[in-house]
Structure formats: C-alpha cells, structure tokens
Design an enzyme around this catalytic site. Structure first.
Site, mmCIF file in Angstrom:
data_model
loop_
_atom_site.group_PDB
_atom_site.id
_atom_site.type_symbol
_atom_site.label_atom_id
_atom_site.label_comp_id
_atom_site.label_asym_id
_atom_site.label_seq_id
_atom_site.Cartn_x
_atom_site.Cartn_y
_atom_site.Cartn_z
ATOM 1 N N LYS A 123 5.249 31.273 17.040
ATOM 2 C CA LYS A 123 4.227 31.316 16.712
ATOM 3 C C LYS A 123 4.056 32.773 15.821
ATOM 4 O O LYS A 123 3.171 32.783 15.135
ATOM 5 C CB LYS A 123 3.455 31.947 17.999
ATOM 6 C CG LYS A 123 3.176 30.623 18.882
ATOM 7 C CD LYS A 123 2.316 30.801 20.084
ATOM 8 C CE LYS A 123 1.912 29.530 21.027
ATOM 9 N NZ LYS A 123 3.082 28.518 21.055
ATOM 10 N N GLU A 142 -1.834 25.601 16.956
ATOM 11 C CA GLU A 142 -0.486 25.761 16.801
ATOM 12 C C GLU A 142 0.287 24.419 16.109
ATOM 13 O O GLU A 142 -0.332 23.589 16.451
ATOM 14 C CB GLU A 142 0.145 25.998 17.975
ATOM 15 C CG GLU A 142 0.317 24.831 19.143
ATOM 16 C CD GLU A 142 1.291 25.097 20.263
ATOM 17 O OE1 GLU A 142 2.141 25.985 19.970
ATOM 18 O OE2 GLU A 142 1.052 24.414 21.166
ATOM 19 N N SER A 175 4.791 16.659 23.375
ATOM 20 C CA SER A 175 4.751 15.630 24.631
ATOM 21 C C SER A 175 3.610 14.757 24.189
ATOM 22 O O SER A 175 2.595 14.974 23.416
ATOM 23 C CB SER A 175 4.908 16.369 25.785
ATOM 24 O OG SER A 175 3.972 17.231 25.901
ATOM 25 N N ARG A 193 -6.626 16.188 24.108
ATOM 26 C CA ARG A 193 -6.649 17.041 25.509
ATOM 27 C C ARG A 193 -7.901 17.757 25.924
ATOM 28 O O ARG A 193 -8.729 18.141 24.792
ATOM 29 C CB ARG A 193 -5.599 17.766 25.662
ATOM 30 C CG ARG A 193 -4.169 17.298 25.629
ATOM 31 C CD ARG A 193 -3.092 18.515 25.740
ATOM 32 N NE ARG A 193 -2.772 19.146 24.364
ATOM 33 C CZ ARG A 193 -2.275 20.202 24.302
ATOM 34 N NH1 ARG A 193 -2.101 21.000 25.236
ATOM 35 N NH2 ARG A 193 -2.220 20.964 23.102
ATOM 36 N N LYS A 206 -0.705 36.216 21.975
ATOM 37 C CA LYS A 206 0.393 35.176 22.215
ATOM 38 C C LYS A 206 1.767 35.768 22.262
ATOM 39 O O LYS A 206 2.197 36.267 21.180
ATOM 40 C CB LYS A 206 0.227 33.976 21.238
ATOM 41 C CG LYS A 206 -1.169 33.311 21.187
ATOM 42 C CD LYS A 206 -1.261 32.012 20.303
ATOM 43 C CE LYS A 206 -2.439 31.187 20.629
ATOM 44 N NZ LYS A 206 -2.190 29.805 19.875
ATOM 45 N N GLU A 219 6.463 28.699 24.550
ATOM 46 C CA GLU A 219 6.050 27.060 24.226
ATOM 47 C C GLU A 219 5.753 26.683 25.743
ATOM 48 O O GLU A 219 6.297 27.102 26.674
ATOM 49 C CB GLU A 219 6.929 26.336 23.609
ATOM 50 C CG GLU A 219 7.040 26.624 22.201
ATOM 51 C CD GLU A 219 5.932 26.625 21.326
ATOM 52 O OE1 GLU A 219 4.811 25.626 21.519
ATOM 53 O OE2 GLU A 219 5.760 27.426 20.229
ATOM 54 N N GLY A 220 4.850 25.805 25.843
ATOM 55 C CA GLY A 220 4.801 24.833 27.241
ATOM 56 C C GLY A 220 3.709 25.389 27.875
ATOM 57 O O GLY A 220 3.657 24.746 29.038
ATOM 58 N N ARG A 270 3.662 17.904 16.577
ATOM 59 C CA ARG A 270 2.308 17.844 16.739
ATOM 60 C C ARG A 270 1.423 18.917 16.347
ATOM 61 O O ARG A 270 1.622 19.990 16.934
ATOM 62 C CB ARG A 270 2.006 17.444 18.167
ATOM 63 C CG ARG A 270 0.535 16.860 18.600
ATOM 64 C CD ARG A 270 0.487 16.800 20.002
ATOM 65 N NE ARG A 270 0.183 17.921 20.629
ATOM 66 C CZ ARG A 270 1.033 18.597 21.564
ATOM 67 N NH1 ARG A 270 2.178 17.840 22.003
ATOM 68 N NH2 ARG A 270 0.803 19.755 22.172
ATOM 69 N N ASN A 276 3.571 22.355 16.656
ATOM 70 C CA ASN A 276 4.625 22.385 17.971
ATOM 71 C C ASN A 276 5.801 21.474 17.073
ATOM 72 O O ASN A 276 5.450 20.324 16.606
ATOM 73 C CB ASN A 276 4.408 21.223 19.105
ATOM 74 C CG ASN A 276 3.165 22.111 19.921
ATOM 75 O OD1 ASN A 276 3.539 22.914 20.637
ATOM 76 N ND2 ASN A 276 2.142 21.518 19.903
HETATM 77 N N1 LIG Z 1 -7.073 30.632 19.005
HETATM 78 C C1 LIG Z 1 -7.229 29.963 20.058
HETATM 79 N N2 LIG Z 1 -8.565 29.734 20.419
HETATM 80 C C2 LIG Z 1 -9.074 29.216 21.750
HETATM 81 N N3 LIG Z 1 -8.331 28.866 22.695
HETATM 82 C C3 LIG Z 1 -6.787 28.704 22.212
HETATM 83 C C4 LIG Z 1 -6.220 29.523 21.095
HETATM 84 N N4 LIG Z 1 -5.003 29.316 21.009
HETATM 85 C C5 LIG Z 1 -4.740 28.735 22.119
HETATM 86 N N5 LIG Z 1 -5.609 28.411 22.829
HETATM 87 C C6 LIG Z 1 -5.453 27.672 24.170
HETATM 88 O O1 LIG Z 1 -4.261 28.017 24.699
HETATM 89 C C7 LIG Z 1 -3.497 26.910 24.728
HETATM 90 C C8 LIG Z 1 -2.033 27.019 24.606
HETATM 91 O O2 LIG Z 1 -2.086 27.671 23.403
HETATM 92 P P1 LIG Z 1 -0.851 27.308 22.545
HETATM 93 O O3 LIG Z 1 -0.958 28.358 21.307
HETATM 94 O O4 LIG Z 1 -1.014 25.945 22.287
HETATM 95 O O5 LIG Z 1 0.604 27.542 23.299
HETATM 96 P P2 LIG Z 1 1.583 26.808 23.951
HETATM 97 O O6 LIG Z 1 2.676 26.628 22.868
HETATM 98 O O7 LIG Z 1 1.980 27.460 25.014
HETATM 99 O O8 LIG Z 1 0.826 25.512 24.071
HETATM 100 C C9 LIG Z 1 -4.168 25.690 24.109
HETATM 101 O O9 LIG Z 1 -3.678 24.501 24.263
HETATM 102 C C10 LIG Z 1 -5.804 26.039 23.935
HETATM 103 O O10 LIG Z 1 -6.164 25.499 25.094
HETATM 104 N N1 LIG Z 2 7.644 18.063 30.408
HETATM 105 C C1 LIG Z 2 7.936 18.180 28.790
HETATM 106 C C2 LIG Z 2 6.891 19.138 28.632
HETATM 107 C C3 LIG Z 2 6.987 19.487 27.006
HETATM 108 C C4 LIG Z 2 5.879 20.412 26.410
HETATM 109 O O1 LIG Z 2 5.474 21.276 27.329
HETATM 110 N N2 LIG Z 2 5.652 20.490 25.282
HETATM 111 C C5 LIG Z 2 4.756 21.148 24.598
HETATM 112 C C6 LIG Z 2 5.143 21.644 23.123
HETATM 113 S S1 LIG Z 2 6.499 22.705 23.467
HETATM 114 C C7 LIG Z 2 3.560 20.427 24.532
HETATM 115 O O2 LIG Z 2 3.623 19.401 23.834
HETATM 116 N N3 LIG Z 2 2.354 20.755 25.399
HETATM 117 C C8 LIG Z 2 1.243 19.933 25.425
HETATM 118 C C9 LIG Z 2 1.082 18.994 26.572
HETATM 119 C C10 LIG Z 2 0.283 19.439 27.635
HETATM 120 O O3 LIG Z 2 -0.773 19.760 27.307
HETATM 121 O O4 LIG Z 2 0.988 19.554 28.876
HETATM 122 C C11 LIG Z 2 7.814 17.033 28.257
HETATM 123 O O5 LIG Z 2 6.888 16.222 28.542
HETATM 124 O O6 LIG Z 2 8.706 16.369 27.722
HETATM 125 MG MG LIG Z 3 -0.067 24.243 22.764
#
Ligand SMILES: Nc1ncnc2c1ncn2[C@@H]1O[C@H](COP(=O)(O)OP(=O)(O)O)[C@@H](O)[C@H]1O
Ligand SMILES: N[C@H](CCC(=O)N[C@@H](CS)C(=O)NCCC(=O)O)C(=O)O
Ligand SMILES: [Mg+2]
Length: 499
Positions: free
Chosen positions: A334, A169, A176, A475, A388, A392-393, A153, A171
């Site tokens: 990342k 990012e 999920s 989301r 970052k 993940e998660g 995703r 994934n």
């Molecule tokens: N460059 C960015 N600008 C604004 N918000 C961000 C950015 N990167 C991440 N975020 C916010 O942080 C959340 C988690 O970051 P992400 O890189 O998706 O990490 P994870 O792998 O934990 O989901 C994203 O869903 C978004 O809401």
């Molecule tokens: N509990 C596990 C959750 C698995 C999980 O956190 N996946 C990450 C990518 S690694 C992800 O997609 N995060 C976006 C969903 C959110 O906003 O919570 C599952 O559902 O299998």
């Molecule tokens: Mg994310």
C-alpha cells in the site's frame, strides 16, 4: 479466516420470499407476488447449483474442513442477484488491467525505487523489513528474473460522491477467488435464464467470466516458458485453507488443459523438503519446480518461525518462475500504491501519456502521514479517510474514531512509526438492497460492492507472452461493515449485471 457469518447482527432476518420488490428494479408492486415467489425458489436452486458445481468453501463448523479435501463443505456465501454496474465504468475497469500489469512489471525492475520508497517503512514494520531484506539480497547478487508472471487483481469501488471509479488497492500476491468468482457469474446467468423475465433482468447482461481458465492458462504458459516437461507448478498454501476449492479449480484446469501437475506445499514443507541445486533449479520432494504460485506468504502470520523465511528466500534464489517475485510482491504494498500516486512518479515508469492519465483518473486520494495538513483534516473528519498499515488479507484497516485516536497517538510520538501507514480517501459506494445467501439462509440487507478485475502478465526477457484482463470478482458486503473480505466473513461473492 472463517466462512461463518460474523456474530448475528440486529438486521432483519427475512426469507427472501418476503423480500420487497425493491430488490428487483423495474418490477411494479402489483407484480411483487411473483417476484417473491421466484426469489424463494431461486434460493434453493442456487444452493443446489453451488453444491453440484463446486462453488463451495470449508465450513468452520467442521474442524477438518481446512485440512481434508472433500470434508466439511458449505456453499460459498453469495448474493442471489448480480450487482448492477454501469457499462461505462465496467469498460474503464477492464481497460485498466493491462496498463496496471505493465506498470507492475516496470516498477518491479527499479530496485532502488522500491528500496527508497519503503526505506522508512522498513524501520518500523518488521514484516515489510523482512521482505525488503530478501529483495536486497537478490539485488546484491544481481538476480534477474527473465520469466516474470503476475496474476493480479485490481479492486475498485464506485464513489457516489464523485461518481467515479476509484481503485481500492492492487493485489499482486495471492489474488484469491478466480475460481469461485467465475462460478458466481455462471450461477447468476443460469438463474436469470430461468427467472430473468419475471425479475426484469437479462442474463446476457452478465459479462462472461473466464478468470479461472485464464489464470490457469497464464500458469500453464509460464510452465511452458520454463521448458522442462517433467517440472511441476508449486502452489504455496497455508496449513489450514478453507478456500482450497478456489485453488483446486486452478489445479484442475492446469491438469486438464495443459497436462501440468501441481503440488501443494506449506512454507514449512518447502523448507523441509526443498533444495536449490547449483544450477539454480528448485527441487521440492524430488520434483523440479517450474513455477512457484503463492497463495500464502502475504501476511506475518504465514511466517511463524525462521523456517518459513528460509523457504521464501530459497524459492526467491532459485530459477523457478515466482508468482509473484519478491519485487512484484513489494510493488503491491500500500506504501508503493501511495508513492505511485504522487505527481510525476508514473512518468518514471510508463511512456504512454494516455495510459498514465487513465491510471491517474482511477486513483483515490492517497497520502503519507508526513502530510500534516491531511493528517489534521483526517483528525477533524475521520469518517472521510481510511488508515492502512502495510498488510494484506483483510481486517487490518483503521476507520472512524480509531483512525482519529491512532493519528493523534502517532503525531504525539512523532517517531518513524508514521511511515508504517498510509492515509486514503474513503470511498462511498451507493448502497442497495440485496438478497444474500449464507449457510442456506437468505437475508435481505443494505450492501455495497467492490469490483476486482483480474490481470495476467507473462514476460520472457523482451517478449511479452501475455498481458490480459482475465475476468472479475464482485464482492458485496453489508454497508455497515467497514472491512470487506469474503474469507474474513464480511462479504459475499457476487457478479455483475451491466446497466
Ligand atoms: N478507500 C477506501 N474506501 C472505502 N472502503 C475501503 C477503502 N479502502 C479499503 N476499504 C475497505 O477495506 C477492505 C480492505 O481494504 P484493502 O485495502 O483491500 O486491504 P486488504 O489488502 O487487506 O484487502 C476493502 O475490501 C474495502 O471493503
Ligand atoms: N486463503 C487465501 C486468501 C488469500 C488472500 O487473502 N488474498 C487477498 C489478497 S492478498 C485477497 O484476494 N482478498 C480478497 C478475498 C476476500 O475477500 O477474502 C487464498 O484464498 O489463497
Ligand atoms: Mg483488499
């Protein structure tokens, strides 16, 4: 992860009935009354729709909700109205999916690149180091994955500063919400079929969302490529999983559409009940496994002991199709995202110049902490960046003052720990007023949204069996929250209405 809303904020808790007409654009104030009435009716109808269609999650209030299926359910948090999204950016996001799918596969084959790009991170990030150890072991035995399945995703935000679609990012493990995400699109289509007129919104402008069926199809096709009718799909899950119904949607589609049985096991159970036969066959609890589909194993907390790491290694060594393989998993870190954004790197993996340009156009600013100029800029203007770690998660990023303090600390240390992080340009989507529904209550709040596009890639040796964009996840979170994450309790599930 909890599905309860975070601690009550000071935001206005208003029933959606009193919601201003702003939430439904193009509705004159004079008509505000019918709009408010419609929204009030919709809240209840939507909550019922969730219950009868399985748009549900485990309720943290019930201690058994993550362990016992069917116990302690609550409707998934959702936005009452779909998020408006420009058609041009929608098309751009969908078009990128098969290109990112191909990129992941190409990068995954370059073991040296992965090891080199992550070599400094390995020194300072124990979790990533363990993943690299497994990868190194596979390289040492020249392990080939003939059948490769990716269920990705790619997440985007619309940056209002630059009016561009920028990738947050990619994934490549445990992406999920293919199940629940597709249901929200159906919920919104149903609601707007009935209330669209008074709200001035057309249900036909909500793109159909086949994420669950298409992910199940990819899993089913991978199972077929393994070519053993008595084999099963193994879903690796966390011991407590309140998002189990999102996972069960895939289990059910696999069963009903492909006659494929799925077994759900934790990493600890795989270690206790699994073995790899001399011919490489993975057998768990007496069942031959054709496909390992990870919905756990992406975070350090998934490996509380050496048993879980032994399980991960065992599965990697087997001939089962891994989704993802250790290589696909590493491509989704990342640090690799940041390395791929460097000049001339994409050219190492892709041939088509137009595709490369399309990917590059979606890259936000991404830097390693070796870039002193950027680190200096981030210390001066921390709100324009996100720091970052390789995690993940959700819930791991560092923002604002914490970002500045961390950078100053890391600079002083001048150690290798700089390599545990990447710096990213902060993206600023436009905020809009949205009715959010949690636990049966409707709140109105200023929100921003993040569009995830699912992609499925299945390859068997030289044959690309499928390479598709497979639906989407929208989301939506209150704009004051830095992190996103539905499971983390910040965001709600939403869908898209094209403008
Ligand atoms: N460059 C960015 N600008 C604004 N918000 C961000 C950015 N990167 C991440 N975020 C916010 O942080 C959340 C988690 O970051 P992400 O890189 O998706 O990490 P994870 O792998 O934990 O989901 C994203 O869903 C978004 O809401
Ligand atoms: N509990 C596990 C959750 C698995 C999980 O956190 N996946 C990450 C990518 S690694 C992800 O997609 N995060 C976006 C969903 C959110 O906003 O919570 C599952 O559902 O299998
Ligand atoms: Mg994310």
């Amino acid at each position: 992860a909890s599905f309860l809303p975070p601690a009550p904020r000071r935001r206005r808790r208003v029933a959606c009935a009193a919601m201003s007409a702003e939430a439904a654009p193009g509705v004159e104030p004079a008509e505000a009354e019918p709009v408010a009435a419609a929204l009030a009716e919709m809240v209840e109808e939507a909550a019922v729709w969730c219950a009868v269609h399985g748009l549900v999650v485990g309720d943290r209030a019930d201690p058994r909700s993550g362990m016992v299926p069917g116990v302690g359910l609550v409707h998934a948090p959702f936005s009452l109205l779909p998020a408006r999204f420009p058609t041009s950016f929608w098309k751009q996001a969908c078009e990128l999916a098969p290109i990112f799918n191909e990129l992941v596969d190409r990068v995954s084959l370059d073991g040296e690149f992965l090891q080199a790009a992550l070599s400094r991170t390995k020194q300072v990030d124990a979790f990533t180091a363990r993943l690299l150890d497994i990868h190194e072991k596979m390289m040492a035995i020249n392990k080939k994955e003939d059948i490769r399945l990716g269920l990705h995703r790619s997440d985007y935000m619309l940056d209002s500063e630059t009016n561009s679609l920028l990738q947050i990012e990619l994934n490549t493990i445990s992406s999920s919400f293919p199940g629940l995400g597709s249901l929200v699109s159906e919920l919104h289509r149903t609601l707007l079929k009935q209330y669209g007129k008074v709200l001035g919104l057309d249900s036909k402008m909500i793109p159909r969302n086949w994420a669950a069926t298409q992910f199940a199809e990819a899993l089913g096709r991978a199972w077929a490529e393994y070519n053993n009718d008595s084999a099963v799909v193994l879903m690796v899950v966390q011991p407590e999983e309140r998002n189990m119904y999102d996972q069960y949607w895939l289990v059910n589609h696999l069963k009903e559409s492909y006659g494929v049985t799925t077994i759900r096991k934790t990493l600890a159970q795989v270690e206790a009940e699994g073995e790899v036969l001399t011919d490489g066959t993975l057998v768990i609890d007496g069942r031959t496994v054709a496909v390992v589909y990870y919905r756990a194993g992406y975070a350090p907390t998934d490996y509380p002991s050496e048993a879980e790491w032994r399980a991960r290694l065992m599965m990697e060594q087997s001939s089962a199709v891994k989704c993802p393989s250790i290589s696909y998993h590493l491509v989704g870190t990342k640090k690799i995202q940041q390395e791929l954004a460097k000049p001339n790197v994409l050219e190492r993996f892709l041939d088509n110049k137009e595709d490369i340009a399309k990917l590059r156009k979606s890259f936000a600013g991404l830097w390693s902490l070796d870039n002193e100029e950027i680190v200096k800029a981030a210390i001066e203007k921390p709100d324009l960046f996100v720091l970052k770690p390789q995690r993940e998660g959700g819930g791991n990023n560092i923002y604002g003052h914490d970002l500045r303090d961390m950078l100053i600390k890391l600079q002083k240390e001048q150690g290798e720990s700089l390599a545990a992080y990447i710096l990213m340009q902060r993206i600023f989507p436009k905020a809009s007023l949205t009715p959010l529904v949690r636990g049966g209550d409707c709140f109105e709040d200023l929100t921003i949204s993040e569009l995830g596009i699912y992609g499925a890639y299945l390859r068997n040796k030289d044959k690309v069996v499928l390479n598709n964009q497979c639906g989407y996840l929208m989301r939506t979170k209150v704009s004051s929250s830095n992190e996103g994450g539905v499971a983390a309790g910040f965001a709600v599930l939403d869908s898209v209405i094209l403008t």
